[in-house]
Design an enzyme around this catalytic site. Structure first.
Site, PDB file in Angstrom:
ATOM      1  N   ASN A 287       0.843  -1.201   0.000  1.00  0.00           N
ATOM      2  CA  ASN A 287       0.000   0.000   0.000  1.00  0.00           C
ATOM      3  C   ASN A 287       0.876   1.249   0.000  1.00  0.00           C
ATOM      4  OD1 ASN A 287      -2.584   0.881  -0.259  1.00  0.00           O
ATOM      5  ND2 ASN A 287      -3.194   0.497   1.855  1.00  0.00           N
ATOM      6  N   HIS A 323     -10.107   3.782   6.947  1.00  0.00           N
ATOM      7  CA  HIS A 323     -10.577   2.484   6.472  1.00  0.00           C
ATOM      8  C   HIS A 323     -12.032   2.220   6.876  1.00  0.00           C
ATOM      9  CE1 HIS A 323      -6.376   1.380   5.582  1.00  0.00           C
ATOM     10  NE2 HIS A 323      -6.898   0.441   4.825  1.00  0.00           N
TER      11      HIS A 323
END
Length: 449
Positions: A287, A323
């Protein structure tokens, strides 16, 4: 429906199949935009095409809920237009985008079944639009006539509405990312990464297809493993980027041999991820663009706190909030912080024990060095997987019993490593009284001389 039939066959969800189809569509669009007449098209036309294509992909996946993405980018454009590039705009954009995303998460949890939804592109957009506001602010801080900028993504000029829409809805990054700055997007649209003959870069195709094939391999492995060992096994009684490369936007200068590099938007460094032996290796290889965004726009801007650990904790908290609202995200990123700290402390402890002669330097022994690498890798994989349990299961009543069933072994290992390191430093630190005697003896020796 076709997507529903495929999902049933593969044991996946309809939303996941739609997302996968959209990603493959991105490759077709990438080749479409390599056609000379489109690649040489005026920037305005490119912005319009990227906007229409991205909106179409959003509508295919999320229907009328796609309007949230359009509303968000339009509102932030108006904020930049009215207030300009200043600290208020940057902070307000950060707060507004995060709050809008959090409200989306809350609505999804309260009224919809959890899964792939319109909050996914909004999640990507939150960072992208916030980045634009901060980059515009950074660009205004640069003195006039001074070409050196505080950031390589800084914007000295406010982006236009079409530029904002094109940057937001670009088909290679609207659904799941990766992140790329407005400055990079504008450079791509203006043809700065093109071949000398102003055509699409030919040497970007092979790297793009490599990423595609690598992605297919990983998806296949994941699906096969999921059939054998799904997430539901953990709660059972038995246990308890390639399209962007092809377009040419990923241009990242040339290597030492003069070959052009196409890794500027790479989100996973596969070799480093698979061969890494430290948490730092894993964090820096997975990521990547999101981590770089967090470093640039959150962690570094908390330097005024004067505490690196506190800055890192706040950054990871925001990453968890970005998230979603489920408790598993917060436990996962807390464990990332805890495990990273434990690794640093354990290294410090070993170094101290070796320096004091209490432990031999086994790393200098050939076979022992290899054995140490194997142990490090296995420990890393265990602790990394341990943290991801919470990320995979998300709900407290699912992940807490798992950790409880193994007596929170990962938490305990980290706590013991940190405590042992701190205790060793406390024991080995010379006492103030001893220091005073040592200083007094040195002074006496000087007087004698």
């Amino acid at each position: 429906m076709f997507e529903s039939s495929v999902a049933t066959t593969l044991g996946s969800s309809e939303g996941a199949i739609k997302l996968l189809i959209s990603i493959f569509t991105g490759y077709l669009l990438a080749f479409l935009h390599r056609v000379p007449i489109l690649y040489k098209a005026p920037p305005t036309l490119k912005h319009v095409m990227f906007t229409v294509e991205g909106l179409a992909l959003c509508y295919y996946n999320f229907g009328v809920d796609s309007i949230h993405v359009w509303l968000n980018v339009t509102f932030i454009y108006l904020v930049l237009l009215i207030f300009g590039g200043n600290k208020f705009t940057a902070v307000f954009t950060f707060v507004f985008n995060t709050a809008y995303l959090v409200m989306g998460y809350y609505y999804q949890i309260a009224f919809q079944e959890f899964g792939i939804s319109w909050t996914m592109p909004l999640c990507v957009l939150t960072l992208r639009l916030t980045g634009v506001a901060f980059d515009f602010y950074d660009g205004q801080k640069t003195p006039k006539g001074d070409k050196k900028q505080e950031s390589d993504a800084a914007l000295t000029k406010r982006p236009g509405y079409l530029e904002m829409l094109g940057h937001t809805f670009f088909f290679g990054g609207i659904l799941v990312g990766p992140q790329f700055s407005m400055r990079r997007y504008l450079a791509f649209v203006n043809g700065e990464y093109a071949d000398e003959d102003s055509l699409a870069p030919k040497d970007s195709i092979v790297p793009g297809f490599r990423r595609l094939l690598l992605g297919i391999v990983y998806i296949a492995i994941f699906q096969l493993c999921a059939l054998v060992l799904p997430n539901t096994y953990m709660v059972s009684e038995h246990f308890r980027e390639g399209a962007i490369i092809i377009t040419g936007m990923s241009y990242n200068g040339r290597d030492e041999h003069g070959n052009r590099r196409w890794d500027a938007c790479t989100n996973i460094k596969v070799w480093q991820l698979e061969t890494g032996e430290t948490f730092s290796d894993f964090i820096q290889s997975f990521n990547v663009n999101t981590n770089q965004w967090m470093l640039r726009y959150v962690h570094r801007r908390l330097r005024f706190l004067g505490n690196k650990m506190l800055s890192q904790a706040i950054t990871l908290f925001y990453l968890a909030l970005w998230h979603g609202l489920q408790s598993g995200y917060y436990m996962c990123f807390f464990l990332e912080l805890l495990e990273t700290k434990a690794e640093l402390e354990f290294k410090s402890l070993l170094k101290g024990l070796i320096a004091s002669g209490l432990l031999p330097d086994v790393e200098s022994w050939g076979w022992a060095s290899l054995l140490g690498r194997v142990v490090r890798k296995l420990t890393l994989l265990f602790l990394w997987s341990y943290a991801l349990v919470a990320f995979a299961l998300l709900d407290f009543d699912k992940w807490f019993p798992i950790y409880s069933s193994v007596f929170f072994i990962g938490h305990v290992m980290c706590a013991v490593a940190i405590a042992a390191s701190l205790a060793f430093r406390a024991i080995s630190r010379p006492s103030p009284k001893a220091n005073g005697v040592h200083v007094e003896k040195k002074a006496e020796c000087k007087r004698t001389e």
